[in-house]
Design a protein around this motif. Structure first.
Motif, PDB file in Angstrom:
ATOM      1  N   GLU A 154       0.828  -1.211   0.000  1.00 58.70           N
ATOM      2  CA  GLU A 154       0.000   0.000   0.000  1.00 58.70           C
ATOM      3  C   GLU A 154       0.864   1.263   0.000  1.00 58.70           C
ATOM      4  OE1 GLU A 154      -2.509  -3.289   1.522  1.00 58.70           O
ATOM      5  OE2 GLU A 154      -0.490  -2.573   1.976  1.00 58.70           O
ATOM      6  N   ILE A 155       1.954   1.231   0.747  1.00 56.22           N
ATOM      7  CA  ILE A 155       2.828   2.406   0.814  1.00 56.22           C
ATOM      8  C   ILE A 155       3.494   2.666  -0.528  1.00 56.22           C
ATOM      9  CG2 ILE A 155       4.973   3.306   1.831  1.00 56.22           C
ATOM     10  CD1 ILE A 155       4.046   1.995   4.469  1.00 56.22           C
ATOM     11  N   GLU A 156       3.911   1.603  -1.220  1.00 59.46           N
ATOM     12  CA  GLU A 156       4.482   1.776  -2.562  1.00 59.46           C
ATOM     13  C   GLU A 156       3.442   2.363  -3.504  1.00 59.46           C
ATOM     14  OE1 GLU A 156       7.575   1.476  -3.861  1.00 59.46           O
ATOM     15  OE2 GLU A 156       8.117   1.337  -1.750  1.00 59.46           O
ATOM     16  N   SER A 157       2.204   1.879  -3.411  1.00 58.52           N
ATOM     17  CA  SER A 157       1.117   2.415  -4.227  1.00 58.52           C
ATOM     18  C   SER A 157       0.876   3.885  -3.903  1.00 58.52           C
ATOM     19  CB  SER A 157      -0.162   1.603  -3.983  1.00 58.52           C
ATOM     20  OG  SER A 157      -1.261   2.180  -4.663  1.00 58.52           O
ATOM     21  N   LYS A 353      -6.169  12.417  -6.021  1.00 58.33           N
ATOM     22  CA  LYS A 353      -6.324  12.623  -4.578  1.00 58.33           C
ATOM     23  C   LYS A 353      -7.314  11.626  -3.973  1.00 58.33           C
ATOM     24  CE  LYS A 353      -5.096  17.504  -4.024  1.00 58.33           C
ATOM     25  NZ  LYS A 353      -5.578  18.849  -3.635  1.00 58.33           N
ATOM     26  N   ALA A 354      -8.391  11.349  -4.696  1.00 57.91           N
ATOM     27  CA  ALA A 354      -9.379  10.381  -4.197  1.00 57.91           C
ATOM     28  C   ALA A 354      -8.745   8.993  -4.055  1.00 57.91           C
ATOM     29  CB  ALA A 354     -10.582  10.332  -5.137  1.00 57.91           C
ATOM     30  N   GLN A 355      -7.926   8.635  -5.059  1.00 61.64           N
ATOM     31  CA  GLN A 355      -7.238   7.342  -4.997  1.00 61.64           C
ATOM     32  C   GLN A 355      -6.229   7.319  -3.860  1.00 61.64           C
ATOM     33  OE1 GLN A 355      -5.723   7.283  -9.012  1.00 61.64           O
ATOM     34  NE2 GLN A 355      -7.515   6.233  -9.842  1.00 61.64           N
ATOM     35  N   LEU A 356      -5.505   8.433  -3.691  1.00 65.64           N
ATOM     36  CA  LEU A 356      -4.530   8.532  -2.600  1.00 65.64           C
ATOM     37  C   LEU A 356      -5.222   8.436  -1.241  1.00 65.64           C
ATOM     38  CD1 LEU A 356      -1.915  11.298  -3.511  1.00 65.64           C
ATOM     39  CD2 LEU A 356      -1.455   8.930  -2.906  1.00 65.64           C
ATOM     40  N   ASP A 357      -6.354   9.107  -1.111  1.00 64.36           N
ATOM     41  CA  ASP A 357      -7.102   9.076   0.151  1.00 64.36           C
ATOM     42  C   ASP A 357      -7.515   7.646   0.498  1.00 64.36           C
ATOM     43  OD1 ASP A 357      -6.835  11.787   0.424  1.00 64.36           O
ATOM     44  OD2 ASP A 357      -8.813  12.269  -0.398  1.00 64.36           O
ATOM     45  N   ALA A 358      -7.948   6.914  -0.525  1.00 55.41           N
ATOM     46  CA  ALA A 358      -8.391   5.533  -0.291  1.00 55.41           C
ATOM     47  C   ALA A 358      -7.224   4.665   0.187  1.00 55.41           C
ATOM     48  CB  ALA A 358      -8.994   4.959  -1.569  1.00 55.41           C
ATOM     49  N   VAL A 359      -6.053   4.839  -0.462  1.00 51.30           N
ATOM     50  CA  VAL A 359      -4.869   4.060  -0.060  1.00 51.30           C
ATOM     51  C   VAL A 359      -4.403   4.497   1.321  1.00 51.30           C
ATOM     52  CG1 VAL A 359      -2.479   3.492  -0.627  1.00 51.30           C
ATOM     53  CG2 VAL A 359      -4.148   3.720  -2.459  1.00 51.30           C
ATOM     54  N   GLU A 400      -5.167  16.415   6.554  1.00 54.40           N
ATOM     55  CA  GLU A 400      -5.450  16.685   5.151  1.00 54.40           C
ATOM     56  C   GLU A 400      -4.188  16.630   4.289  1.00 54.40           C
ATOM     57  OE1 GLU A 400      -8.382  17.064   3.559  1.00 54.40           O
ATOM     58  OE2 GLU A 400      -9.175  16.426   5.494  1.00 54.40           O
ATOM     59  N   LYS A 401      -3.065  17.009   4.867  1.00 55.50           N
ATOM     60  CA  LYS A 401      -1.824  17.121   4.103  1.00 55.50           C
ATOM     61  C   LYS A 401      -1.296  15.752   3.677  1.00 55.50           C
ATOM     62  CE  LYS A 401       2.773  19.258   4.336  1.00 55.50           C
ATOM     63  NZ  LYS A 401       3.731  19.989   5.189  1.00 55.50           N
ATOM     64  N   TYR A 402      -0.792  15.691   2.434  1.00 62.44           N
ATOM     65  CA  TYR A 402      -0.200  14.451   1.928  1.00 62.44           C
ATOM     66  C   TYR A 402       1.283  14.428   2.285  1.00 62.44           C
ATOM     67  CZ  TYR A 402      -4.491  13.960  -0.773  1.00 62.44           C
ATOM     68  OH  TYR A 402      -5.806  13.835  -1.149  1.00 62.44           O
ATOM     69  N   LEU A 403       1.660  13.486   3.128  1.00 66.70           N
ATOM     70  CA  LEU A 403       3.054  13.338   3.532  1.00 66.70           C
ATOM     71  C   LEU A 403       3.725  12.258   2.695  1.00 66.70           C
ATOM     72  CD1 LEU A 403       2.445  13.559   7.377  1.00 66.70           C
ATOM     73  CD2 LEU A 403       3.165  15.394   5.830  1.00 66.70           C
ATOM     74  N   SER A 404       5.019  12.065   2.903  1.00 69.96           N
ATOM     75  CA  SER A 404       5.775  11.150   2.048  1.00 69.96           C
ATOM     76  C   SER A 404       5.336   9.700   2.181  1.00 69.96           C
ATOM     77  CB  SER A 404       7.273  11.257   2.354  1.00 69.96           C
ATOM     78  OG  SER A 404       7.525  10.886   3.699  1.00 69.96           O
ATOM     79  N   LYS A 407      -0.950  10.014   5.311  1.00 63.87           N
ATOM     80  CA  LYS A 407      -1.570  11.278   5.716  1.00 63.87           C
ATOM     81  C   LYS A 407      -1.698  11.371   7.240  1.00 63.87           C
ATOM     82  CE  LYS A 407      -4.877  13.087   3.382  1.00 63.87           C
ATOM     83  NZ  LYS A 407      -6.197  13.355   2.778  1.00 63.87           N
ATOM     84  N   GLU A 408      -0.730  10.740   7.931  1.00 61.25           N
ATOM     85  CA  GLU A 408      -0.854  10.694   9.377  1.00 61.25           C
ATOM     86  C   GLU A 408       0.303  11.391  10.088  1.00 61.25           C
ATOM     87  OE1 GLU A 408      -2.128   6.209  10.054  1.00 61.25           O
ATOM     88  OE2 GLU A 408      -0.928   6.645   8.288  1.00 61.25           O
TER      89      GLU A 408
END
Length: 551
Positions: A154-157, A353-359, A400-404, A407-408
């Motif tokens: 999941e992290i690679e994705s 972003k929607a895909q990133l949020d889901a992952v 909300e922010k996308y980190l490396s 999002k935690e």
């Protein structure tokens, strides 16, 4: 794992060749005997920078070579990316020449220090006391948590998606910036384009217009000159045509007498024919001429328009004006279509972003599930290592922010004492506590992920008694899954090694050299007894050493 190490002409090491097995390998020796030299040599082998001070004899080359079994490390992709031959038994060599120049090789192929370093960090983890601060970083804490949560896929994705998002956001910014710039110029560009389009320019038109203008502007003189020329050719009294006919008749009578006269007669004949043709052309040209003031004025106005445009755009040809017109058409069209392009990119960004949020949610759920397990295991190991009151307070907060890596935000607080205040590791944990936390984490990681060979450099400083036994047990447990080296002063840890090496200094021909040798059982008993009781080995120390070895 590290299979063998060869060192030549490095610091106090004249020549050293040693092989290693799997499991727990302990290295002992007096302070100052040269254990740090081994780590220095390995550091060079793994990509650290070198200088001439590393060479024992400045007239000779310094060479360090390691043979590694890398079959379990999934490194084929790395070798492909670096354009290197993959070998399950890989040889890394580092050379320092007397000139100070350094060279590095992987399987005999020259490589940069950057490539060597990228491979090195995946083969050996050299861990000393001062490196324990790594455990205080958020990135390291997340890496540990992710190893337990089994979320690598999941992290690679997520990382691929984040990379795509950054590309799209950069594209959006460039388009918006371009739109702002083009919008400011749009009205002026449209005006210039309309002006050029109204001119209806055609390639090659300018030379034709200029020729027509010159002809019409000088038509009376042209007519006069043409009429005069026709008169000179065809005048009945002294016309050139009649004179030529006279010459032609005269020569035709003597032409049969010689070839040269025949040639002259033929040439006169040709001239006569050509003159008649010229006369006809003069006549046609004269008849075609027609004074037309209106057309002359139209051509003049057309030329003025073209010349004005050339001056305005600082060019000298219609072709250049046409190119400017095409460029303006493209700019105006781009400005008018840019809003649609930006909107399309923004839709892509929203989708990404929607895909990133889901992952990110999947990663979060796995981490939340794994975190209590990590803390439980960590506190259990630390309890065994003499920290019974060590506890952690953790929290994972989505934002909300996308980190490396998601999002935690991870809150990882520590307290070593009952009723103590929780704080960040780097602020509240001592050096000894950090060392134990680090070895505990490495012990946990060894069960969940394929770690490289680990070298603990006196990480057990300040530990003794039963805690030393527990630390030795932890290293033994780790060594079931990976190769573990421990440079130690503790007899409990030294005795637990499947093999034990001793670093020592020796004077050879008025020169001090550092040596490393594998100890047999009898040597180990004496070495461990010396570690227990000092140079004067007592019977009780020998008995204790034997019990440690045979425990």
């Amino acid at each position: 794992m590290l299979r063998s190490l060869s060192i030549k002409n490095f610091a106090l090491i004249e020549q050293l060749q040693v092989s290693f097995d799997s499991g727990l390998i302990t290295i002992t020796g007096e302070t100052g005997a040269g254990k740090s030299l081994l780590l220095g040599a390995l550091g060079l082998l793994l990509g650290k920078r070198a200088d001439l001070t590393s060479i024992k004899d400045n007239s000779l080359k310094c060479s360090i070579e390691g043979v590694f079994d890398i079959e379990k490390y999934n490194l084929r992709t790395f070798f492909e990316e670096e354009d290197l031959d993959y070998e399950s038994e890989t040889i890394i060599r580092r050379e320092i020449l007397p000139s100070g120049k350094s060279r590095a090789f992987i399987n005999d192929t020259p490589v940069t220090l950057n490539s060597l370093n990228k491979l090195g960090v995946r083969l050996i983890d050299i861990h000393s006391q001062h490196q324990t601060l790594e455990v205080t970083t958020n990135d390291f804490q997340f890496n540990v948590l992710d190893a337990l949560s089994d979320s690598s896929r999941e992290i690679e994705s997520y990382k691929r998606g984040l990379s795509l998002l950054k590309i799209k956001e950069k594209e959006e910014k460039e388009l918006v910036d371009s739109q702002h710039e083009l919008t400011r110029e749009h009205d002026y560009n449209t005006f210039l384009l309309n002006e050029l389009e109204e001119a209806k320019l055609k390639p090659g038109e300018l030379s034709e217009l200029e020729e027509s203008y010159e002809t019409l502007n000088n038509i009376e003189e042209i007519q006069e000159r043409l009429s005069s020329s026709i008169s000179l050719v065809s005048s009945e009294e002294v016309g050139v045509s009649d004179l030529l006919n006279t010459i032609k008749t005269s020569l035709s009578k003597v032409a049969p007498f010689s070839s040269s006269l025949k040639e002259l007669s033929d040439r006169i004949q040709s001239i006569s024919i050509e003159l008649e043709d010229i006369n006809d052309s003069l006549q046609n040209e004269l008849e075609s001429l027609d004074a037309d003031p209106t057309k002359l004025e139209e051509i003049g106005q057309r030329l003025q328009i073209i010349h004005n445009l050339q001056t305005k755009h600082a060019v000298s040809s219609i072709e250049e004006l046409i190119k400017i017109r095409e460029d303006l058409q493209e700019k105006v069209a781009k400005t008018e279509s840019l809003s649609d392009t930006i909107e399309h990119v923004r839709k892509d960004i929203a989708k990404t972003k929607a895909q990133l949020d889901a992952v990110a949610i999947k990663i979060h759920n796995k981490r939340v599930k794994a975190l209590p397990k990590l803390i439980s295991e960590l506190e259990g190991i630390l309890n065994a290592l003499g920290m019974p009151n060590a506890t952690f307070k953790t929290a994972l907060t989505l934002q909300e922010k996308y980190l490396s890596n998601g999002k935690e935000v991870l809150e990882f607080l520590f307290s070593a004492n009952k009723g103590g205040v929780y704080g960040e590791l780097k602020k509240v944990a001592s050096g000894g506590e950090l060392s134990r936390i680090m070895i505990a984490i490495k012990g946990i990681l060894s069960r969940y992920t394929q770690l490289p060979t680990i070298i603990f450099d006196e990480i057990d400083t300040g530990v003794s008694g039963e805690i030393a036994h527990k630390m030795a047990d932890l290293m033994m447990t780790m060594s079931k899954n990976l190769q573990v080296f421990s440079i130690t002063h503790l007899p409990q840890i030294a005795a637990n090694g499947q093999s034990q090496y001793k670093v020592y200094k020796e004077d050879v021909n008025d020169t001090t050299v550092t040596r490393l040798r594998l100890l047999n059982e009898e040597d180990r008993i004496r070495e461990i007894a010396e570690m227990i009781g000092g140079k004067d080995i007592s019977d009780s120390a020998l008995t204790h050493a034997k019990s440690l070895l045979h425990n």
